[in-house]
Scaffold this active site. Structure first.
Site: not given
Length: 435
Positions: A313-315, A414
């Site tokens: 997720e993201c990072g 994501t």
């Protein structure tokens, strides 16, 4: 568990410092404080935990729904809950502080900047209370904590100007030691920039704990969440300074369904034997050199190629791509699982509550399922022309051209952060067990 919401007249008014001073004042009188945060933030809760020693609960209507928000409140452990708001009291179309206070039926302690005012500060609090009826919010603005207020005549002038039905709960003195440094994504994390203990103790002495406890209320009990059976599954969760954005409820739900083991890519830990890997968000851009040198990312890539379920997720998404370029122009090799390269920018590239619709079965959703989450990032991804995506973006920006969920093997990356109440992590555990 009784509680109240610490709301603000605007962003940056000092809600976090006021919340920490209130928590310190309550603990000084022997109370067991459960901190919480309205909105999807990860950073303010790290300061809550640094001061109280207790993980902060996330309360967000968009991420969790009405009953999920109440469940996450009541999962807390303490005799009084201090809920820090988000932005200004009424700001936000998905889950404002006022909306959270309404759903939980908790009073609002309003933080207002008193640096250059007395009667005007009282008028501001009065206006915020009266606006609740106009906005259709059944909330009780109970009174004021005056931020950056001196003692003596200044404090007395504010108190004298307040209407009788608005309570003065104390003040936060104007001290530079009570300022938390910030950077992109917000404040520094709590373990990086803890407030000066003596200054926080001084601020806590100005808080009227007796009045806060008199104002506190208990939210309605929630509907029970359907039980889910534990599975013979092991999930490895990255936990270090590069991957530090994890909701307590997410780890709790993973532990209800699977065995959870933590590891640190920054430390170069061996990736534990597992059925699934979860890389949460954080600050990989601040640790590019260490991540490039870490053998752990290579192990993740090998496991991903072998079919292990990997969720970033993201990072976590950023770490799974081919490379990460910082704003200084330095480029570092990442795990190379997902066909994209990431670049950091000086301004944020997305900030919103989001909704995704799955176009196929994937790790966190079945085809046509919707997932609600949030995104906040300063990076953008340059994806390969043949990249595959698992989600269409109904609300928000996503990774590329209204799509999110970059996919390769059984790996999903994501920009959207999801909460356990969405059902995404139940799906992840179940998909991981299928291998």
């Amino acid at each position: 568990m009784n509680g109240f919401v610490v709301g603000g007249t605007r962003s940056g008014v000092g809600k976090t410092v006021a919340t920490l001073a209130i928590a310190r004042a309550l603990e000084a009188q022997g109370h067991d404080v459960q901190p919480a945060k309205a909105g999807p933030d990860f950073i303010d809760p790290s300061h809550h935990e640094a001061v109280t020693g207790t993980p902060s609960r996330t309360l967000d209507l968009w991420l969790e729904g009405r009953e999920g928000t109440r469940r996450n409140y009541h999962r807390g452990d303490g005799d009084v809950c201090v809920v820090e708001g988000v932005m200004g009291l009424y700001d936000g179309d998905c889950s404002s502080t006022a909306m959270v206070a309404d759903v939980l039926d908790l009073p609002v302690i309003l933080v207002a900047d008193a640096k250059a005012g007395m009667e005007s500060v009282a008028a501001t609090v009065h206006g915020f209370r009266e606006y609740a009826a106009h906005a259709g919010r059944d909330i009780d603005v109970a009174g004021l904590v005056a931020q950056r207020a001196h003692g003596g005549r200044h404090e007395q002038g504010i108190r004298d100007a307040l209407p009788e039905d608005l309570t003065y709960f104390g003040r936060i003195p104007p001290q530079s030691a009570l300022e938390i440094p910030d950077r992109h994504l917000g404040l520094h994390m709590g373990e990086e920039a803890a407030l000066d203990e003596a200054a926080l103790d001084d601020a806590a002495e100005t808080i009227r704990v007796d009045r806060l406890l008199d104002a506190a209320a208990t939210p309605p009990r929630p509907e029970a969440r359907p039980a889910a059976d534990p599975m013979d599954t092991r999930i490895a969760v990255a936990r270090d300074a590069a991957f530090c954005f994890t909701y307590p409820a997410t780890v709790e739900r993973l532990r209800e369904r699977a065995e959870v083991v933590a590891f640190s890519p920054l430390a170069g830990d061996d990736l534990p034997a597992c059925d699934g890997v979860y890389l949460p968000g954080g600050y990989p851009e601040l640790h590019g050199e260490a991540l490039e040198a870490s053998p752990t990312l290579g192990e993740i890539a090998t496991r991903a190629e072998d079919g292990t379920a990997v969720l970033g997720e993201c990072g976590g998404l950023m770490a799974l791509t081919e490379s990460l370029t910082t704003t200084d122009g330095d480029t570092y090799e990442m795990a190379g699982v997902l066909p994209a390269s990431v670049r950091m920018h000086d301004r944020y590239q997305a900030l919103d509550h989001v909704e995704l619709r799955a176009t196929q079965d994937t790790l966190t959703a079945a085809a046509d399922d919707s997932r609600r989450g949030h995104e906040f990032h300063y990076s953008s991804a340059d994806v390969d022309s043949d990249a595959r995506f698992a989600f269409d973006v109904v609300r928000g920006d996503g990774i590329d051209d209204g799509r999110d969920g970059l996919s390769e093997y059984r790996t999903l990356g994501t920009y959207c952060h999801l909460h356990a109440e969405s059902g995404a992590f139940d799906a992840f555990v179940e998909r991981a067990a299928e291998r």
